[in-house]
Design an enzyme around this catalytic site. Structure first.
Site, short mmCIF file in Angstrom:
data_model
loop_
_atom_site.label_atom_id
_atom_site.label_comp_id
_atom_site.label_asym_id
_atom_site.label_seq_id
_atom_site.Cartn_x
_atom_site.Cartn_y
_atom_site.Cartn_z
N CYS A 78 0.83 -1.21 0.00
CA CYS A 78 0.00 0.00 0.00
C CYS A 78 0.86 1.27 0.00
O CYS A 78 1.44 1.59 -1.04
CB CYS A 78 -0.99 -0.06 1.16
SG CYS A 78 -2.43 0.95 0.83
N HIS A 171 -3.34 -5.11 1.60
CA HIS A 171 -2.73 -5.40 2.91
C HIS A 171 -2.74 -6.88 3.26
O HIS A 171 -3.63 -7.32 4.00
CB HIS A 171 -3.48 -4.64 4.00
CG HIS A 171 -3.28 -3.17 3.98
ND1 HIS A 171 -2.28 -2.54 4.69
CD2 HIS A 171 -3.94 -2.19 3.32
CE1 HIS A 171 -2.33 -1.24 4.48
NE2 HIS A 171 -3.33 -0.99 3.65
N GLU A 173 -0.96 -8.29 5.36
CA GLU A 173 -0.68 -8.42 6.81
C GLU A 173 -1.96 -8.32 7.64
O GLU A 173 -1.95 -8.60 8.81
CB GLU A 173 0.37 -7.37 7.25
CG GLU A 173 -0.12 -5.95 7.44
CD GLU A 173 -0.37 -5.18 6.15
OE1 GLU A 173 -0.33 -5.78 5.05
OE2 GLU A 173 -0.65 -3.97 6.24
N1 GLN Z 1 -3.68 6.42 1.25
C1 GLN Z 1 -2.37 6.13 1.74
C2 GLN Z 1 -1.31 6.95 1.03
O1 GLN Z 1 -1.60 7.57 0.06
C3 GLN Z 1 -2.04 4.66 1.60
C4 GLN Z 1 -3.04 3.86 2.40
C5 GLN Z 1 -2.49 2.63 3.01
O2 GLN Z 1 -1.30 2.40 3.11
N2 GLN Z 1 -3.41 1.82 3.50
O3 GLN Z 1 -0.21 6.99 1.43
#
Ligand code: GLN
Length: 192
Positions: A78, A171, A173
């Protein structure tokens, strides 16, 4: 095998728990010297601007980039994917710029801010992988040596590998499925 988890901000504790489940020695990384002697590094989800800023303030950005360029396997989830990408739809400092991908942050809009969907990931076998997306980015473009490991039903790219770099928009995890963590450990061990 010793794996570091960047522990400045975000969902690092969950990654550490997964690695412990897999019986791997794990180091929370907050300072540059904690990068020494690692066989792999995980960059968790969280807020990529904050993680990027902390990485820069603690003088870790260049060091991580340099180690990755010399073969250190890195797994970003992410926000971690955003930090690994070469290009981003909005520029800010602290990017590692290691993978030949362009990402779009917060790509799914308000309606679909968080969602869960089953993903087909041929590299992990037949069973679908539970994709947990939270204010997730997407991969807009992938060039060169990038292998796309998973897409949403509409074709959107959400998982990629380039050499020893692995990046997911979701994710793993936060699920009970250990296959992506195992896959990363296989990259680290040279089995993948
Ligand atoms: N929206 C976050 C970002 O732009 C990422 C979201 C996440 O890691 N769950 O950094």
């Amino acid at each position: 095998m010793k794996i570091g988890v960047l522990a400045s901000q975000g969902a690092f504790a969950e990654h550490i728990a997964k690695l412990h489940q897999l019986g791997v020695e794990t180091v929370p990384v907050r300072l540059p010297e904690e990068l020494e002697g690692l066989d792999g590094l995980i960059i968790p989800g969280g807020e990529s601007t904050s993680i990027g800023r902390l990485m820069r303030d603690y003088k870790m950005t260049d060091k991580i980039r340099d180690r990755a360029k010399h073969g250190l396997p890195v797994f970003g989830t992410c926000a971690g994917l955003i930090l690994l990408a070469k290009k981003n739809s909005d520029a800010y400092p602290g990017l590692l710029g290691l993978m030949d991908i362009t990402v779009r942050r917060n790509a799914f809009g308000r309606q679909r801010e968080s969602f869960e969907t089953e993903l087909s990931v041929p590299a992990l076998g037949e069973n679908p992988f539970p994709g947990v997306f939270i204010r997730a980015p997407l991969i807009e473009q992938a060039n060169g040596q990038v292998e796309i490991l998973a897409r949403l039903a509409d074709g959107t790219m959400v998982a990629a590998r380039q050499g020893k770099l692995l990046a997911l928009a979701f994710h793993p995890e936060l699920t009970d499925d250990l296959r992506f963590h195992r896959y990363f450990l296989d990259i680290v061990a040279g089995r993948q």
